[in-house]
Every structure is written in C-alpha cells, then in structure tokens.
Design an enzyme around this catalytic site. Structure first.
Site, PDB file in Angstrom:
ATOM      1  N   LYS A   1     -27.656 -33.459 -79.366  1.00 12.56           N
ATOM      2  CA  LYS A   1     -26.292 -33.474 -78.820  1.00 12.56           C
ATOM      3  C   LYS A   1     -26.224 -34.016 -77.401  1.00 12.56           C
ATOM      4  O   LYS A   1     -25.138 -34.351 -76.931  1.00 12.56           O
ATOM      5  CB  LYS A   1     -25.690 -32.072 -78.916  1.00 12.56           C
ATOM      6  CG  LYS A   1     -25.408 -31.670 -80.362  1.00 12.56           C
ATOM      7  CD  LYS A   1     -25.098 -30.192 -80.502  1.00 12.56           C
ATOM      8  CE  LYS A   1     -24.853 -29.855 -81.988  1.00 12.56           C
ATOM      9  NZ  LYS A   1     -25.128 -28.470 -82.314  1.00 12.56           N
TER      10      LYS A   1
ATOM     11  N   SER B   1     -30.742 -29.461 -82.090  1.00 16.01           N
ATOM     12  CA  SER B   1     -29.488 -29.713 -81.370  1.00 16.01           C
ATOM     13  C   SER B   1     -29.661 -30.381 -80.012  1.00 16.01           C
ATOM     14  O   SER B   1     -28.660 -30.679 -79.350  1.00 16.01           O
ATOM     15  CB  SER B   1     -28.707 -28.405 -81.201  1.00 16.01           C
ATOM     16  OG  SER B   1     -28.126 -28.016 -82.430  1.00 16.01           O
TER      17      SER B   1
ATOM     18  N   LYS C   1     -30.191 -28.481 -72.486  1.00 13.93           N
ATOM     19  CA  LYS C   1     -29.753 -28.189 -73.844  1.00 13.93           C
ATOM     20  C   LYS C   1     -30.875 -27.600 -74.692  1.00 13.93           C
ATOM     21  O   LYS C   1     -32.003 -28.082 -74.660  1.00 13.93           O
ATOM     22  CB  LYS C   1     -29.244 -29.479 -74.517  1.00 13.93           C
ATOM     23  CG  LYS C   1     -28.668 -29.287 -75.922  1.00 13.93           C
ATOM     24  CD  LYS C   1     -27.314 -28.632 -75.875  1.00 13.93           C
ATOM     25  CE  LYS C   1     -26.761 -28.306 -77.255  1.00 13.93           C
ATOM     26  NZ  LYS C   1     -27.459 -27.167 -77.889  1.00 13.93           N
TER      27      LYS C   1
ATOM     28  N   SER D   1     -23.267 -25.108 -78.602  1.00 14.11           N
ATOM     29  CA  SER D   1     -23.913 -26.080 -79.500  1.00 14.11           C
ATOM     30  C   SER D   1     -23.090 -26.298 -80.760  1.00 14.11           C
ATOM     31  O   SER D   1     -23.602 -26.281 -81.885  1.00 14.11           O
ATOM     32  CB  SER D   1     -25.335 -25.615 -79.867  1.00 14.11           C
ATOM     33  OG  SER D   1     -26.115 -26.669 -80.337  1.00 14.11           O
TER      34      SER D   1
END
Length: 299
Positions: free
Chosen positions: A74, A71, A250, A133
């Site tokens: 992203k 993720s 992140k 997320s």
C-alpha cells in the site's frame, strides 16, 4: 657514584624509561581500537536499512531476495495516487458495494469500515489506506485513479501504474499484481526495493503527515447529504508509540508474507529508513525493526 635523593630520582627515571620502552615495543601502550557496533541478529528472513538522506546502505540481510510484501504494498498504492497530475485531495469518491464485497470475499481483509454510498475524500482514503490498512480504501483509490470504462479495467490500469513507477525507480526485483497486497502469486518486492519506494514516498508532505499519524477520525458525507463521523482509524505501526523519533511507515502481514514492517525514524537530524520482511510474529517484527533502527543510528 650517584648517591642520595638525586641518585634515587635518576634511577627511578631510568627504570621508567626502560619499562616504557619495553611496553611500546610490545604495543602495550597503544590505544585499544574503538569497538564497532555489532550488526544485530533478526528473526525476519530479510532486512535492509539505509540513511535516508544519502541512500547509503547501513544493514543488509537477504536484501535483494524477492518475497511477498503483504500490505506494505500500500506504500506504492499511496505513491501512485500522490503522483497523479493536478491531484485534488479534497475530491470525493463514492463508496461502492464492490469495495465492501471485496473485503468479505477475502476473508474479511483489513479494512477502514467504509460505508457503501458515503462520499469520502481522497485525503481521507489515504488515511484509511495507511492507518488501519484498509483494503476497501485501496480498492476505492485504484478505481478512482485507474483508466478505463469498467471497474476491472481501471483496477488493471492502476496496478500497471504501480509497476511503471517501480520501473521508473529502477527497481528490478519488484512486481505488483494487486493494489493492496492480496496478491495472486506475482506480488513481490525486496527489503531494499521497498525501502527505496518508501524513501521516495516520504518526499511527499502529505504522505509524511499520514504515516506518522497515530489516530485519525474521518467525517464523511452520507448518501442523504448528512455527515457521518467514522470510528477513529488507528495506525497499525507499533513503532509510533514505542520508538522515539518514529515517523512511519507501514505494516504488512499474511500467510505468505509473514510479518513485515517498513519503518523510519529521525533523531538529531538524521533519518534512518528500512524494511523487515517475513518476521515470525507481530512482537518480533517490532523488535527486529527496533534493533535495525538502533543499529542504523549507531552507524
């Protein structure tokens, strides 16, 4: 003949001079070199740290080896959205059943629990993308900002924009085949490239605000025109609660990716930013990132 107190002083001075000379000759009185900070050992298979202001590399471990990114993908999703011309963060997107079905079809992928039929602003979708997320939020943004007459065409267009952005940044070891990190075999980057993507994204004030937020509560518009207060979205980045000066960025994880974290912190006006890919578990990922931040600030 030298006698008395005066003679004693002279003999002592002569002895001291001889001793000093001998020690200087052997280097015994030379200053010990300052101990340089030792580069840390991390469990992650790849790692990279740089000075965010200068771009100077501070640490590398397989920094240019391509790996699945989970993720952390992203970050690029958000960057592509925020680069859109005449972007209106308050424009609303209606949540489609396809976004919800996508979560179920992918073994209940991480999500923002968006409700079909609700109208959600682009700004709220960015929070839903980066904090919990949300793959549903990622899908909504790809559908909104891609081009084409069908959802499939718009998603393909959006992923194309992700790859164009990577190319524009000069990244030669990055490719995306998904908008959220649930790849199809060709979704990869490197610690160095991901760090550069994050550094670029951190130049945007909206992105900086989102990724340093620990908790966010969205108020969406329901199908009937009412207001829905969503359950709070909590940031999955553990450093925000544990590392002084942490400002993002992140997490990512998955069977192929392992445990990943793109991180940044600011102390005394210096910002250090970096990435760990393919760590062994959540706590170790956090430990790896903490070690690399400490090392980065020591350089």
């Amino acid at each position: 003949m030298i006698t008395g107190i005066k003679g004693t002083r002279l003999r002592r001075a002569a002895a001291a001079a001889v001793t000093t000379g001998a020690m200087l000759a052997t280097g015994a009185l030379t200053a010990a070199p300052a101990q340089a900070a030792t580069a840390p050992s991390i469990a992650a298979k790849g790692g990279y740290v740089m000075n965010n202001a200068t771009g100077k590399s501070l640490y590398t471990k397989a920094a240019d080896t391509r790996r699945s990114t989970g993720s952390t993908t992203k970050i690029m999703t958000a960057l592509v959205v925020l680069k859109q011309p005449k972007l209106n963060l308050d424009s609303k997107v209606t949540i489609q059943k396809a976004y919800s079905d996508y979560i179920v079809d992918n073994n209940w992928a991480s999500n923002a629990k968006l409700i079909v039929g609700d109208k959600v602003t682009v700004r709220q979708l960015l929070y839903g993308l980066m904090l919990p997320s949300g793959c549903d939020a990622a899908y909504a943004l790809a559908d909104k900002f891609g081009s084409g007459s069908t959802r499939a065409a718009r998603v393909k267009s959006f992923i194309g924009k992700m790859n164009t952005t990577a190319k524009d940044l000069g990244l030669k070891n990055t490719h995306f085949d998904s908008f959220d990190g649930i790849g199809k075999g060709a979704n990869y980057s490197t610690p160095r490239d991901l760090t550069k993507i994050a550094s670029t994204a951190m130049k945007n004030s909206t992105f900086r605000t989102v990724v340093k937020t620990k908790k966010y509560t969205a108020k969406t518009t329901t199908k009937s025109g009412g207001t829905r207060t969503m359950a709070p979205w909590e940031n999955t980045n553990p450093l925000l609660a544990s590392y002084s000066g942490a400002i993002g960025v992140k997490t990512g994880s998955g069977p192929e990716a392992g445990y990943c974290l793109v991180f940044a912190a600011t102390r005394n006006g210096k910002t250090v930013i970096g990435t760990v890919l393919a760590s062994t578990d959540g706590p170790t990922r956090k430990s790896d990132a903490t070690k690399l931040l400490n090392y980065g600030f020591s350089k």
